[in-house]
Structures are given as structure tokens and as C-alpha cells.
Design an enzyme around this catalytic site. Structure first.
Site, PDB file in Angstrom:
ATOM      1  N   HIS A   1       0.821  -1.219   0.000  1.00  0.00           N
ATOM      2  CA  HIS A   1       0.000   0.000   0.000  1.00  0.00           C
ATOM      3  C   HIS A   1       0.855   1.269   0.000  1.00  0.00           C
ATOM      4  CE1 HIS A   1       0.859  -1.302   4.044  1.00  0.00           C
ATOM      5  NE2 HIS A   1       0.711  -0.061   4.488  1.00  0.00           N
ATOM      6  N   CYS A   3       7.706  -0.166  -1.936  1.00  0.00           N
ATOM      7  CA  CYS A   3       6.958  -0.082  -0.675  1.00  0.00           C
ATOM      8  C   CYS A   3       7.171   1.348  -0.161  1.00  0.00           C
ATOM      9  CB  CYS A   3       7.371  -1.173   0.319  1.00  0.00           C
ATOM     10  SG  CYS A   3       9.045  -1.076   0.966  1.00  0.00           S
ATOM     11  N   GLY A   4       6.835   1.616   1.079  1.00  0.00           N
ATOM     12  CA  GLY A   4       6.942   2.994   1.567  1.00  0.00           C
ATOM     13  C   GLY A   4       8.357   3.534   1.443  1.00  0.00           C
ATOM     14  N   THR A   5       9.305   2.764   1.949  1.00  0.00           N
ATOM     15  CA  THR A   5      10.711   3.174   1.881  1.00  0.00           C
ATOM     16  C   THR A   5      11.491   2.439   0.797  1.00  0.00           C
ATOM     17  OG1 THR A   5      11.268   1.437   3.454  1.00  0.00           O
ATOM     18  CG2 THR A   5      10.808   3.638   4.366  1.00  0.00           C
ATOM     19  N   GLY A   6      10.967   1.325   0.346  1.00  0.00           N
ATOM     20  CA  GLY A   6      11.706   0.436  -0.565  1.00  0.00           C
ATOM     21  C   GLY A   6      12.568  -0.555   0.200  1.00  0.00           C
ATOM     22  N   ILE A   7      12.678  -0.358   1.515  1.00  0.00           N
ATOM     23  CA  ILE A   7      13.605  -1.183   2.299  1.00  0.00           C
ATOM     24  C   ILE A   7      13.053  -2.594   2.524  1.00  0.00           C
ATOM     25  CG2 ILE A   7      14.789  -1.430   4.516  1.00  0.00           C
ATOM     26  CD1 ILE A   7      14.863   1.673   4.681  1.00  0.00           C
ATOM     27  N   GLY A   8      11.854  -2.680   3.067  1.00  0.00           N
ATOM     28  CA  GLY A   8      11.306  -4.006   3.386  1.00  0.00           C
ATOM     29  C   GLY A   8      11.169  -4.883   2.162  1.00  0.00           C
ATOM     30  N   ARG A  63      34.706  -8.485 -15.456  1.00  0.00           N
ATOM     31  CA  ARG A  63      35.030  -8.753 -14.055  1.00  0.00           C
ATOM     32  C   ARG A  63      33.798  -8.727 -13.150  1.00  0.00           C
ATOM     33  NH1 ARG A  63      35.958  -3.545 -15.098  1.00  0.00           N
ATOM     34  NH2 ARG A  63      35.586  -1.937 -13.527  1.00  0.00           N
ATOM     35  N   HIS A  64      32.775  -7.998 -13.577  1.00  0.00           N
ATOM     36  CA  HIS A  64      31.557  -7.903 -12.763  1.00  0.00           C
ATOM     37  C   HIS A  64      30.759  -9.208 -12.780  1.00  0.00           C
ATOM     38  CE1 HIS A  64      32.551  -3.763 -12.313  1.00  0.00           C
ATOM     39  NE2 HIS A  64      32.561  -3.599 -13.630  1.00  0.00           N
TER      40      HIS A  64
HETATM   41  C1  RB5 Z   1       4.167   0.091   5.468  1.00  0.00           C
HETATM   42  O1  RB5 Z   1       3.617   0.948   6.412  1.00  0.00           O
HETATM   43  C2  RB5 Z   1       5.682   0.263   5.420  1.00  0.00           C
HETATM   44  O2  RB5 Z   1       6.254  -0.246   6.576  1.00  0.00           O
HETATM   45  C3  RB5 Z   1       6.246  -0.409   4.173  1.00  0.00           C
HETATM   46  O3  RB5 Z   1       5.659   0.138   3.050  1.00  0.00           O
HETATM   47  C4  RB5 Z   1       7.735  -0.274   3.966  1.00  0.00           C
HETATM   48  O4  RB5 Z   1       8.149   1.036   4.075  1.00  0.00           O
HETATM   49  C5  RB5 Z   1       8.577  -1.229   4.690  1.00  0.00           C
HETATM   50  O5  RB5 Z   1       9.789  -1.291   4.549  1.00  0.00           O
END
Ligand code: RB5
Length: 145
Positions: free
Chosen positions: A9, A65-70, A132-133
Site C-alpha cells: 500500500h 513499498c513505503g521506503t523500498g527497504i522491506g 570482471r563484474h
Molecule cells: C508500510 O507501512 C511500510 O512499513 C512499508 O511500506 C515499507 O516502508 C517497509 O519497509
């Protein structure tokens, strides 16, 4: 080139913007969801797109995702996936040239629309340098633990 795109979302709105861009460029894509702003779990969508890349249903993936991290952490758990979380165009270019990244991750709550689309464009048009990559990315897949 066929693209698999997916988000939770937090990335839904940017996913829709990127879909409009892909359509305007005549680039084929498959949307693996989510399909609304209702709260969902990003690992479900990260896995769907990663599986589609590995199964060669699509050539490359885009995850948001919100940050792209998860969602990037999720995708990178899967052997054979090289998911690059990018917030700038230099990293997007290098992720293809040096890392042969097969999935681009973006933060829908981090990036403006213009920068996000520039990053997508560069990710899609840049080819892997090899040499090399190639040796280095092969070593990633040799790691088991
Ligand atoms: C959702 O609220 C948020 O945690 C998800 O989109 C993301 O940022 C997780 O890394």
C-alpha cells in the site's frame, strides 16, 4: 522487454504512476498487485515479483513499498535475485552496469514522481557490462549459509 511490477500500500500510488509511464513508452508489464491503498504485507508482493523474474515470466522487476527497504530485503532473500534499492540515478545506472540488478526497488514515500521515473528509465535502458563484474555477481550466488 517485459517488466513485473509490485508494491504494498505504501508503494501503490507510485506503482500506478510507473505503470502509466510504461504504457506511454510501449513497455509490456505484468502487475502483481497490490491493487488499492488497503494495508497489506510487503513480503507477499516482493516474493511474487521475485518469483516471476526467476521463472522468466518477466525480464526484470520493479518493487515499491513505503521506503523500498522491506520489499528489497524480501527480494534479496531469494537466490538469484539482485534487487537494488535506488534513490538516485547514478545508483540506478551502476546497479545495471556493475551488479546486473534484476529488480529495482523504490520508496514510494521517499521519491518524487519525476525522480522516480528517471530512475526507472535508466534502470530499464542500461545494460550489464559483464567482464570482471560477472565473476563478482557469480560469487554472490555461491554464498550459502
Ligand atoms: C508500510 O507501512 C511500510 O512499513 C512499508 O511500506 C515499507 O516502508 C517497509 O519497509
Amino acid at each position: 522487454m517485459k517488466i513485473g511490477i509490485g508494491s504494498d500500500h505504501g508503494g501503490y500510488e507510485l506503482k500506478e504512476v510507473i505503470k502509466e509511464y510504461l504504457t506511454s513508452e510501449g513497455i509490456e508489464f505484468v502487475d502483481y498487485g497490490t491493487n488499492s491503498l488497503d494495508s497489506v504485507d510487503y513480503p507477499d508482493f516482493g516474493k511474487r515479483v521475485a518469483d516471476a523474474v526467476l521463472n522468466k515470466e518477466v525480464d526484470r522487476g520493479i518493487l515499491i513499498c513505503g521506503t523500498g527497504i522491506g520489499i528489497s530485503i524480501t527480494a534479496n532473500r531469494i537466490k538469484g535475485i539482485r534487487c537494488a534499492l535506488c534513490s538516485d540515478t547514478f545508483s540506478a545506472r551502476m546497479s545495471r552496469l556493475h551488479n546486473d540488478a534484476n529488480i529495482l526497488a523504490l520508496g514510494g514515500r521517499v521519491l518524487g514522481k519525476g525522480l522516480a521515473l528517471d530512475i526507472v528509465k535508466i534502470f530499464l535502458e542500461t545494460e550489464f557490462e559483464g567482464g570482471r563484474h560477472e565473476r563478482r555477481i557469480n560469487k554472490i550466488d555461491e554464498i550459502t549459509c
